[in-house]
Design a protein around this motif. Structure first.
Motif, PDB file in Angstrom:
ATOM      1  N   LYS A 161       0.843  -1.178   0.000  1.00  0.00           N
ATOM      2  CA  LYS A 161       0.000   0.000   0.000  1.00  0.00           C
ATOM      3  C   LYS A 161       0.885   1.236   0.000  1.00  0.00           C
ATOM      4  O   LYS A 161       1.375   1.661   1.036  1.00  0.00           O
ATOM      5  N   PRO A 162       1.123   1.857  -1.188  1.00  0.00           N
ATOM      6  CA  PRO A 162       1.954   3.035  -1.211  1.00  0.00           C
ATOM      7  C   PRO A 162       1.242   4.201  -0.539  1.00  0.00           C
ATOM      8  O   PRO A 162       0.031   4.316  -0.617  1.00  0.00           O
ATOM      9  N   LYS A 163       1.999   5.081   0.043  1.00  0.00           N
ATOM     10  CA  LYS A 163       1.420   6.306   0.589  1.00  0.00           C
ATOM     11  C   LYS A 163       1.923   7.467  -0.247  1.00  0.00           C
ATOM     12  O   LYS A 163       3.085   7.548  -0.554  1.00  0.00           O
ATOM     13  N   LEU A 164       1.033   8.375  -0.561  1.00  0.00           N
ATOM     14  CA  LEU A 164       1.383   9.446  -1.460  1.00  0.00           C
ATOM     15  C   LEU A 164       1.114  10.803  -0.853  1.00  0.00           C
ATOM     16  O   LEU A 164       0.332  10.937   0.026  1.00  0.00           O
ATOM     17  N   ALA A 165       1.792  11.798  -1.322  1.00  0.00           N
ATOM     18  CA  ALA A 165       1.468  13.127  -0.921  1.00  0.00           C
ATOM     19  C   ALA A 165       0.887  13.965  -2.071  1.00  0.00           C
ATOM     20  O   ALA A 165       1.101  13.662  -3.182  1.00  0.00           O
ATOM     21  N   ASP A 174       3.103  11.797 -18.269  1.00  0.00           N
ATOM     22  CA  ASP A 174       3.122  13.044 -19.025  1.00  0.00           C
ATOM     23  C   ASP A 174       2.708  14.203 -18.128  1.00  0.00           C
ATOM     24  O   ASP A 174       1.630  14.187 -17.535  1.00  0.00           O
ATOM     25  N   SER A 175       3.587  15.215 -18.025  1.00  0.00           N
ATOM     26  CA  SER A 175       3.266  16.444 -17.296  1.00  0.00           C
ATOM     27  C   SER A 175       2.956  16.190 -15.838  1.00  0.00           C
ATOM     28  O   SER A 175       1.964  16.692 -15.290  1.00  0.00           O
ATOM     29  N   GLY A 176       3.786  15.399 -15.194  1.00  0.00           N
ATOM     30  CA  GLY A 176       3.597  15.103 -13.779  1.00  0.00           C
ATOM     31  C   GLY A 176       3.770  16.335 -12.923  1.00  0.00           C
ATOM     32  O   GLY A 176       4.606  17.196 -13.190  1.00  0.00           O
ATOM     33  N   VAL A 177       2.961  16.434 -11.880  1.00  0.00           N
ATOM     34  CA  VAL A 177       3.016  17.587 -10.991  1.00  0.00           C
ATOM     35  C   VAL A 177       3.908  17.276  -9.800  1.00  0.00           C
ATOM     36  O   VAL A 177       4.046  16.117  -9.405  1.00  0.00           O
ATOM     37  N   PRO A 178       4.531  18.305  -9.185  1.00  0.00           N
ATOM     38  CA  PRO A 178       5.495  18.056  -8.109  1.00  0.00           C
ATOM     39  C   PRO A 178       4.833  17.539  -6.853  1.00  0.00           C
ATOM     40  O   PRO A 178       3.675  17.837  -6.585  1.00  0.00           O
ATOM     41  N   LEU A 179       5.584  16.776  -6.088  1.00  0.00           N
ATOM     42  CA  LEU A 179       5.094  16.251  -4.821  1.00  0.00           C
ATOM     43  C   LEU A 179       6.151  16.460  -3.742  1.00  0.00           C
ATOM     44  O   LEU A 179       6.687  15.526  -3.185  1.00  0.00           O
ATOM     45  N   ASP A 180       6.414  17.719  -3.479  1.00  0.00           N
ATOM     46  CA  ASP A 180       7.398  18.068  -2.463  1.00  0.00           C
ATOM     47  C   ASP A 180       6.738  18.472  -1.157  1.00  0.00           C
ATOM     48  O   ASP A 180       7.391  18.970  -0.252  1.00  0.00           O
ATOM     49  N   GLY A 181       5.440  18.285  -1.050  1.00  0.00           N
ATOM     50  CA  GLY A 181       4.676  18.719   0.108  1.00  0.00           C
ATOM     51  C   GLY A 181       3.674  19.762  -0.334  1.00  0.00           C
ATOM     52  O   GLY A 181       3.883  20.475  -1.320  1.00  0.00           O
ATOM     53  N   PRO A 182       2.550  19.890   0.369  1.00  0.00           N
ATOM     54  CA  PRO A 182       1.456  20.733  -0.109  1.00  0.00           C
ATOM     55  C   PRO A 182       1.809  22.201  -0.273  1.00  0.00           C
ATOM     56  O   PRO A 182       1.361  22.843  -1.223  1.00  0.00           O
TER      57      PRO A 182
END
Length: 499
Positions: free
Chosen positions: A6-10, A242-250
């Motif tokens: 179960k991956p956890k994502l931000a 394609d065109s992934g958005v950043p996930l460095d924290g909200p």
């Protein structure tokens, strides 16, 4: 890594894939057996006419529903159904390719129809799906009635930054979440994050009869694909992000998003200035100022358009949406030209098309589960100040150093994800595609994603969100299609110009 992992994502506007979500845990043999009924189910394809949005699909598109557990840790508990669609391959079939258009919450069923009619549908059955909780999937997240929307849903772009204005927006956010709990229940609201959607995606792969997943994800779909790859690396055949958005924290994500929007607006302004009667100026600092000079009167005096009204928030919504692709720039120009003469038809018409693109109820729910939350007003104000600094063209000048807590601060269940660096072994080569001037997905984030995946990056010199099969660039499309069919990744560093 294992099948039961179960991956956890931000993870504001339909966004944001560099740092990915969480750890993967292994289920027991008993839980594997309990999930077997979902992985071995046989679905029945049929007409899409009984599906929400299905009447807009071509007659050759088939639809079905896939049974999934609401909580994968309780496979014997409540279940839901994920709606899927399929347009069969026209030629020599390779297999199925599952597509996610982003959002989260953008309609997925119609992607079988639209992308299936492109070159992608020559060799692949193109499969779309509506995220759990959205569209034709059931149960659907329900929060506000139509009558409540006008009173409880704050404008997308707040203009009253007085203490009472901040309090009103925060109270509406709290009331909104209370309605979600009342009408959807905490179990569903706690299990619609990307962690669960990735699990649904693997069930979809299995019921399609595919040993390994072939996948195409745009924007948020790139986040979903990355999450799936981390949880199920041995189940990946090929994947295009394609065109992934950043996930460095909200907070960092929102600031980067606003900075990307500003970059796109500046590019629009320079292009506009080359034409006669441009309503803004080419100099970025002047263009932002001139825009706000045009828009700010709407704060105190919205413009009637028949029985409707163009507000400041509506005008900004229309402009931001039009920045996502150069094809929309003419709408900004003509809308602002009209606004100078006291009319708002063009911008209001454009603004009213935006809510239909993404289910914002689902989008909110996913972000509230995927992201750490801001629960302190001072932190919320600091975040807002950074956002306005990153995008002056969205700053109406009325911010007074206070900001409301958003809906996620009141969400009834804890987040299921946390930012972390993507790290997984055993993956086949994947392909990342990105535009240098993407209004919603910073290019450097896609560079990092490609590096972390050890995968080639195709760069498109353009200002748009979504490139493959959307830009008309053979330079992009041909190598990606070859990769998907032949599993031969393109050389890293491929640079493509607009046609």
């Amino acid at each position: 890594m294992c099948l039961e992992g179960k991956p956890k994502l931000a993870g504001a506007l339909a966004l944001v894939a560099v740092v990915l979500v969480g750890g993967v845990g292994c289920g027991s043999a008993d839980s594997t057996r309990e999930l077997a009924e979902f992985y071995t189910q046989r679905i029945i394809w049929g007409s899409c006419s009984g599906f929400a949005g299905g009447d807009k699909l071509g007659p050759e598109v088939e639809c079905a529903k896939v049974l999934v557990p609401i909580d994968y840790d309780k496979p014997n508990g409540t279940t839901g159904k994920v709606a899927i669609s399929r347009l069969r391959a026209r030629g020599d079939r390779v297999g199925s390719i599952v597509v996610n258009p982003g959002g989260p919450g953008a309609s997925g069923l119609d992607k079988a129809d639209t992308l299936g009619k492109t070159a992608l549908g020559e060799r692949f059955d193109v499969v779309g799906f509506d995220l759990r909780g959205s569209g034709a999937s059931t149960p659907k997240i329900e929060c506000l009635t139509l009558s409540e929307t006008a009173t409880l849903r704050p404008d997308d772009y707040q203009t009253d930054w007085s203490p009472s204005g901040v309090e009103t927006v925060e109270r509406n956010n709290r009331d909104y979440v209370d309605k979600c709990v009342e009408r959807s229940g905490t179990e569903l609201l706690g299990h619609v994050g990307t962690r669960e959607v990735a699990r649904d995606l693997d069930v979809i792969r299995a019921v399609l009869g595919e040993e390994k997943l072939t996948y195409l994800g745009y924007s948020y779909g790139a986040r979903l694909g990355s999450t799936y790859a981390e949880a199920f690396p041995r189940n990946v055949r090929a994947m295009v992000l394609d065109s992934g958005v950043p996930l460095d924290g909200p907070v960092a994500d929102l600031v980067k998003f606003y900075a990307s929007l500003q970059q796109a607006f500046d590019t629009y302004a320079r292009d506009c200035a080359e034409n006669v009667d441009c309503p803004v100026e080419a100099d970025p600092s002047r263009a932002s100022h001139v825009l706000q000079r045009l828009l700010n009167p709407l704060i105190g005096q919205p413009i009637p358009v028949g029985t409707r009204t163009l507000t400041y928030s509506g005008a900004v919504t229309a402009i931001v949406a039009a920045l996502y692709n150069p094809a929309g720039w003419s709408t900004i120009t003509s809308g602002l030209q009209q606004l100078r003469s006291g009319r708002g038809d063009i911008l209001l018409d454009a603004a009213e098309t935006v809510p239909g693109i993404v289910d914002t109820t689902v989008q909110t729910a996913v972000f509230c589960l995927d992201d750490p939350r801001t629960t302190d007003r001072a932190a919320a104000a600091a975040r807002q100040e950074r956002m306005f600094a990153a995008a002056p063209f969205l700053n109406d000048g009325n911010f007074k150093g206070q900001a409301p807590l958003d809906k996620c601060a009141f969400w009834p269940t804890p987040p299921t994800g946390t930012p972390h660096t993507f790290s997984v072994s055993g993956l086949p080569p994947m392909v990342v595609v990105a535009a240098t001037g993407d209004p919603a997905a910073p290019y450097d984030g896609n560079q990092k994603l490609a590096h972390q995946l050890n995968s080639p990056l195709i760069t498109y010199r353009g200002t748009q969100h979504g490139v493959f099969l959307l830009s008309g660039s053979t330079c992009v499309d041909a190598p990606v299609l070859n990769y998907l069919t032949e599993l031969t990744p393109p050389a890293d560093g491929l640079l493509c110009q607009p046609a």
